[in-house]
Design a protein around this motif. Sequence first.
Motif, mmCIF file in Angstrom:
data_model
loop_
_atom_site.group_PDB
_atom_site.id
_atom_site.type_symbol
_atom_site.label_atom_id
_atom_site.label_comp_id
_atom_site.label_asym_id
_atom_site.label_seq_id
_atom_site.Cartn_x
_atom_site.Cartn_y
_atom_site.Cartn_z
ATOM 1 N N PRO A 10 -7.448 9.515 7.436
ATOM 2 C CA PRO A 10 -6.829 8.296 6.905
ATOM 3 C C PRO A 10 -5.380 8.546 6.493
ATOM 4 C CG PRO A 10 -8.972 8.670 5.891
ATOM 5 C CD PRO A 10 -8.660 9.886 6.702
ATOM 6 N N TYR A 11 -4.540 7.578 6.710
ATOM 7 C CA TYR A 11 -3.125 7.612 6.307
ATOM 8 C C TYR A 11 -2.460 8.937 6.700
ATOM 9 C CZ TYR A 11 -4.783 3.767 3.368
ATOM 10 O OH TYR A 11 -5.347 2.607 2.908
ATOM 11 N N SER A 12 -2.477 9.233 7.993
ATOM 12 C CA SER A 12 -1.969 10.532 8.427
ATOM 13 C C SER A 12 -0.914 10.403 9.519
ATOM 14 C CB SER A 12 -3.119 11.410 8.926
ATOM 15 O OG SER A 12 -3.723 10.838 10.073
ATOM 16 N N ASN A 16 0.858 -1.183 0.000
ATOM 17 C CA ASN A 16 0.000 0.000 0.000
ATOM 18 C C ASN A 16 0.899 1.241 0.000
ATOM 19 O OD1 ASN A 16 -1.726 2.133 0.522
ATOM 20 N ND2 ASN A 16 -2.913 1.050 2.070
ATOM 21 N N PRO A 17 0.984 1.957 -1.109
ATOM 22 C CA PRO A 17 1.858 3.131 -1.168
ATOM 23 C C PRO A 17 1.472 4.249 -0.194
ATOM 24 C CG PRO A 17 0.528 2.959 -3.168
ATOM 25 C CD PRO A 17 0.295 1.712 -2.378
ATOM 26 N N ASN A 18 0.230 4.243 0.296
ATOM 27 C CA ASN A 18 -0.185 5.244 1.285
ATOM 28 C C ASN A 18 0.553 5.084 2.616
ATOM 29 O OD1 ASN A 18 -2.258 6.637 -0.226
ATOM 30 N ND2 ASN A 18 -3.448 4.762 -0.064
ATOM 31 N N HIS A 19 1.155 3.920 2.837
ATOM 32 C CA HIS A 19 1.888 3.682 4.075
ATOM 33 C C HIS A 19 3.302 4.261 4.051
ATOM 34 C CE1 HIS A 19 -0.883 0.059 5.200
ATOM 35 N NE2 HIS A 19 -1.403 1.226 5.563
ATOM 36 N N LEU A 20 3.800 4.614 2.879
ATOM 37 C CA LEU A 20 5.183 5.087 2.784
ATOM 38 C C LEU A 20 5.440 6.346 3.628
ATOM 39 C CD1 LEU A 20 7.862 4.279 1.598
ATOM 40 C CD2 LEU A 20 7.284 5.551 -0.468
ATOM 41 N N PRO A 21 4.610 7.386 3.556
ATOM 42 C CA PRO A 21 4.866 8.550 4.418
ATOM 43 C C PRO A 21 4.773 8.217 5.906
ATOM 44 C CG PRO A 21 3.132 9.050 2.810
ATOM 45 C CD PRO A 21 3.469 7.607 2.671
ATOM 46 N N LEU A 22 3.965 7.210 6.240
ATOM 47 C CA LEU A 22 3.788 6.837 7.642
ATOM 48 C C LEU A 22 5.055 6.202 8.214
ATOM 49 C CD1 LEU A 22 0.184 5.334 7.452
ATOM 50 C CD2 LEU A 22 0.896 7.719 7.577
ATOM 51 N N ILE A 23 5.754 5.446 7.374
ATOM 52 C CA ILE A 23 7.025 4.857 7.813
ATOM 53 C C ILE A 23 8.007 5.970 8.169
ATOM 54 C CG2 ILE A 23 9.068 3.634 6.969
ATOM 55 C CD1 ILE A 23 7.163 1.767 5.491
ATOM 56 N N TYR A 24 8.040 7.006 7.354
ATOM 57 C CA TYR A 24 8.945 8.119 7.645
ATOM 58 C C TYR A 24 8.441 8.936 8.830
ATOM 59 C CZ TYR A 24 11.252 6.488 3.556
ATOM 60 O OH TYR A 24 11.920 5.674 2.670
ATOM 61 N N GLY A 25 7.118 8.975 9.045
ATOM 62 C CA GLY A 25 6.579 9.591 10.254
ATOM 63 C C GLY A 25 7.072 8.872 11.497
ATOM 64 N N LEU A 26 7.106 7.537 11.433
ATOM 65 C CA LEU A 26 7.668 6.757 12.542
ATOM 66 C C LEU A 26 9.149 7.063 12.717
ATOM 67 C CD1 LEU A 26 6.028 3.242 12.104
ATOM 68 C CD2 LEU A 26 5.999 4.625 14.178
ATOM 69 N N ALA A 27 9.891 7.082 11.617
ATOM 70 C CA ALA A 27 11.345 7.303 11.699
ATOM 71 C C ALA A 27 11.684 8.662 12.301
ATOM 72 C CB ALA A 27 11.974 7.162 10.315
ATOM 73 N N ALA A 71 1.272 11.078 16.371
ATOM 74 C CA ALA A 71 0.022 10.385 16.078
ATOM 75 C C ALA A 71 0.050 9.861 14.643
ATOM 76 C CB ALA A 71 -1.156 11.333 16.270
ATOM 77 N N ILE A 72 -0.269 8.574 14.476
ATOM 78 C CA ILE A 72 -0.262 7.951 13.155
ATOM 79 C C ILE A 72 -1.528 7.126 12.980
ATOM 80 C CG2 ILE A 72 0.916 6.267 11.663
ATOM 81 C CD1 ILE A 72 3.537 7.116 13.039
ATOM 82 N N ASN A 73 -2.183 7.319 11.837
ATOM 83 C CA ASN A 73 -3.326 6.494 11.457
ATOM 84 C C ASN A 73 -2.965 5.792 10.155
ATOM 85 O OD1 ASN A 73 -5.730 5.263 10.853
ATOM 86 N ND2 ASN A 73 -6.897 7.151 10.583
ATOM 87 N N ALA A 74 -2.788 4.467 10.211
ATOM 88 C CA ALA A 74 -2.405 3.687 9.033
ATOM 89 C C ALA A 74 -3.604 3.072 8.330
ATOM 90 C CB ALA A 74 -1.421 2.584 9.447
ATOM 91 N N SER A 75 -4.798 3.493 8.708
ATOM 92 C CA SER A 75 -6.027 2.955 8.134
ATOM 93 C C SER A 75 -6.539 3.842 7.011
ATOM 94 C CB SER A 75 -7.090 2.848 9.230
ATOM 95 O OG SER A 75 -8.348 2.531 8.686
#
Length: 197
Positions: free
Chosen positions: A186-188, A51-62, A148-152
Motif C-alpha cells: 500500500p502507498y508505495s 490523504n497524507p499517504n499520497h504525498l510521497p507518491l507525488i514525488y515518486g511521480l515527479a 511502479a506506484i500503488n496509491a491504494s
Amino acid sequence: YSSLNSMNLFEIVHSLKRQFGPEPWTLYKGKHLLCFADNHDVTRAASILTNPNHLPLIYGLAFGMPGIPCLYYGSEWGALGEKSQGDDALRPAFDAPEWNALTDQIAAMAKAHRESEALCYGDFKDVVLTNHQTIFQRRTDAERVLVAINASDAPYTAHFDAGCGQAVDLITGKLHDFGGGSELPPYSVAFWKCEKA
C-alpha cells in the motif's frame, strides 16, 4: 490538482502519455521540461491532499516521469501553505530543517533519479494502469527502469511481462523478482532497474 487529490493515476498517466508517449505526435517527446508538485505561487501539495499517504507518491511521480524534477523548499518535509493565506504562508522563513520520513524518501528518490540514465533521459511507455496503480517504463539504449506506484491502501499484485526476471529497486537497493507477479505494498513507490532488454 483534482487528479492528485484523488490520486487518480489513470488521468495522470494518460496526460503523461499525451505529453511524452511513444507516438510521434506527442507534445514534448525528447524535451527535458522542469516538473514540480508545487511552487511559490500555488497552494503546497501537502495542503491540497486529503490523504497524507499520497504525498510521497507525488514525488515518486515527479522523480520517475520525464523531465527535471524540482522541489520547492520545505516541501521535502511536507510543509503546508495555502495560497488564500497570502505570500507569507507560501514563502515562510524556516528556522531549521524539519527532517522526517518523507525527507528520507525524497532523498532516496532524488539519488536514484540522479544516478539513473533512464530516469534522467529515457523514453516513456505505459505498462500497467488502473485508477490507483501504475507501472511505466523509462528506457535508454543503456538502461531500463520500471516505475511502479500503488496509491491504494491495499496491496496490489501486478502481472505483466517485465522483460527481465529480476531487478534492483533504485530507491531501496533491494532485489525484486518478477516471477509470480509483482506485489506493490500500500502507498508505495519503486524504481525497478532491469538488465538491458
